[in-house]
Motif scaffolding. Structure first.
Motif, PDB file in Angstrom:
ATOM      1  N   ALA A 173     -22.237  42.859  48.219  1.00 39.87           N
ATOM      2  CA  ALA A 173     -23.269  43.326  49.147  1.00 39.87           C
ATOM      3  C   ALA A 173     -22.753  43.331  50.580  1.00 39.87           C
ATOM      4  O   ALA A 173     -23.032  44.259  51.347  1.00 39.87           O
ATOM      5  CB  ALA A 173     -24.505  42.435  49.039  1.00 39.87           C
ATOM      6  N   ARG A 174     -21.994  42.316  50.958  1.00 40.78           N
ATOM      7  CA  ARG A 174     -21.427  42.245  52.304  1.00 40.78           C
ATOM      8  C   ARG A 174     -20.427  43.373  52.527  1.00 40.78           C
ATOM      9  O   ARG A 174     -20.352  43.943  53.626  1.00 40.78           O
ATOM     10  CB  ARG A 174     -20.766  40.887  52.501  1.00 40.78           C
ATOM     11  N   GLY A 184     -14.384  47.881  58.048  1.00 42.85           N
ATOM     12  CA  GLY A 184     -13.327  46.917  58.315  1.00 42.85           C
ATOM     13  C   GLY A 184     -13.819  45.512  58.618  1.00 42.85           C
ATOM     14  O   GLY A 184     -13.028  44.560  58.634  1.00 42.85           O
ATOM     15  N   GLY A 185     -15.108  45.365  58.869  1.00 45.21           N
ATOM     16  CA  GLY A 185     -15.641  44.053  59.238  1.00 45.21           C
ATOM     17  C   GLY A 185     -15.569  43.030  58.123  1.00 45.21           C
ATOM     18  O   GLY A 185     -15.295  41.852  58.363  1.00 45.21           O
ATOM     19  N   GLU A 189     -13.731  39.272  58.021  1.00 45.26           N
ATOM     20  CA  GLU A 189     -14.572  38.105  57.768  1.00 45.26           C
ATOM     21  C   GLU A 189     -14.080  37.316  56.562  1.00 45.26           C
ATOM     22  O   GLU A 189     -14.006  36.078  56.594  1.00 45.26           O
ATOM     23  CB  GLU A 189     -16.013  38.557  57.555  1.00 45.26           C
ATOM     24  N   PHE A 190     -13.721  38.005  55.484  1.00 47.16           N
ATOM     25  CA  PHE A 190     -13.310  37.309  54.273  1.00 47.16           C
ATOM     26  C   PHE A 190     -11.958  36.629  54.452  1.00 47.16           C
ATOM     27  O   PHE A 190     -11.762  35.495  53.989  1.00 47.16           O
ATOM     28  CB  PHE A 190     -13.254  38.288  53.102  1.00 47.16           C
ATOM     29  N   ARG A 191     -11.033  37.292  55.116  1.00 44.54           N
ATOM     30  CA  ARG A 191      -9.705  36.697  55.317  1.00 44.54           C
ATOM     31  C   ARG A 191      -9.763  35.426  56.157  1.00 44.54           C
ATOM     32  O   ARG A 191      -8.858  34.600  56.091  1.00 44.54           O
ATOM     33  CB  ARG A 191      -8.774  37.704  55.985  1.00 44.54           C
ATOM     34  N   ALA A 192     -10.813  35.261  56.933  1.00 39.96           N
ATOM     35  CA  ALA A 192     -10.943  34.077  57.786  1.00 39.96           C
ATOM     36  C   ALA A 192     -11.664  32.921  57.090  1.00 39.96           C
ATOM     37  O   ALA A 192     -11.854  31.861  57.700  1.00 39.96           O
ATOM     38  CB  ALA A 192     -11.695  34.452  59.063  1.00 39.96           C
ATOM     39  N   LEU A 193     -12.057  33.094  55.820  1.00 42.50           N
ATOM     40  CA  LEU A 193     -12.783  32.043  55.096  1.00 42.50           C
ATOM     41  C   LEU A 193     -11.912  30.797  54.963  1.00 42.50           C
ATOM     42  O   LEU A 193     -10.826  30.830  54.381  1.00 42.50           O
ATOM     43  CB  LEU A 193     -13.187  32.560  53.714  1.00 42.50           C
TER      44      LEU A 193
END
Length: 293
Positions: A173-174, A184-185, A189-193
């Motif tokens: 969903a994100r 690209g957002g 966001e996911f790579r920074a988890l």
């Protein structure tokens, strides 16, 4: 998948159609959960709750007729995670919230789903009995006796599955939201988890404590490691992006991760190490140092 997200966001009726149609299917309930999460993230808790209530009707019917509460649990868990993400605007906190949701799902099955658990125990017993007979036929001198999972083990396994799938539906969903409104957002966001050492230590100790109670509780321990698994996957994505490698690397990696348990453990170990060593910051610093040279 983008076309489906565009269709859903055209209006209330389109979202309702997709959510309700897929909620009554064991194979497609994940689409309904992702649609509810997308609407919650984009249009708010009120719109998401309205859509969830309609989607619960076919999911509840499925539970009442066949005794399978999986789709209903997935819908509710994903909706809760979407609400947490919308409220906190923090992906790490949201993924962490899947741990109590998975535990509640497993405990709910023990309290209210004894019939379903009994069916699952019978299914595994029949399957393993057939497998033992086949192995005995191949080797007449070997007496094979496979361990049967208990109802508590299966409840923990289903709680872990709900936790894992609800995070996956939320991430879908994100991604839809980013593709439609912020290209690209989601990747950034996911790579920074990432989880700090205190959180990582708490999750690891909880998993070890549960595993030390015996085989029956090891599936429950898996629930505690799910956030670390996703943090490790984020680390892999960050590494691939930093190295400039193509998506083929990720496809191979996910195939290995899906079928090989040692790869899952390696991903968790990488997330634990990253909590203290902060690999991503080191890579950025190295890139900056190389560019200055």
């Amino acid at each position: 998948m983008k076309a489906l997200a565009e269709f859903v966001m055209r209006g209330r009726f389109q979202a309702l159609l997709v959510a309700v149609a897929s909620a009554g299917s064991l194979m497609l309930c994940w689409i309904s959960a992702a649609v509810v999460a997308l609407v919650t993230l984009r249009k708010g808790a009120g719109q998401g709750a309205w859509l969830l209530l309609w989607a619960l009707l076919p999911a509840g019917t499925l539970m009442f007729v066949f005794g399978d509460s999986g789709p209903l649990a997935l819908l509710v868990s994903t909706a809760v995670l979407a609400l947490v993400l919308r409220t906190t605007v923090s992906l790490p906190v949201t993924v962490l919230a899947a741990v109590p949701l998975g535990a509640v799902t497993g405990l709910g099955l023990i309290a209210f789903g004894q019939d379903l658990l009994a069916q699952m125990v019978g299914f595994f017993d029949q399957f393993l009995t057939t497998l033992e007979q086949q192995l005995a036929t191949q080797d007449q001198q070997a007496a094979v006796e496979l361990v049967r999972p208990t109802a508590a083990q299966i409840a923990g396994m289903m709680g872990a599955a709900t936790s894992l799938l609800s995070i996956a539906c939320l991430l879908l969903a994100r991604w839809w939201q980013a593709v439609l409104y912020n290209p690209g957002g989601f990747a950034t966001e996911f790579r920074a988890l990432y989880y700090p050492p205190a959180v990582t230590l708490a999750l690891t100790l909880a998993a070890l404590a549960l595993a030390s109670l015996g085989v029956e509780y090891r599936t429950w321990a898996v629930i505690c490691l799910i956030p670390l698994n996703f943090a490790g996957l984020a680390l892999v994505h960050a590494r691939v992006a930093w190295r400039g490698q193509g998506s083929g690397w990720l496809i191979v990696f996910y195939l290995l991760w899906l079928f090989l348990d040692p790869v899952k453990l390696a991903v968790v170990a990488a997330a634990i190490a990253d909590s203290w060593l902060r690999f991503r910051q080191r890579w950025v610093a190295k890139s900056n140092g190389d560019s200055q040279d």
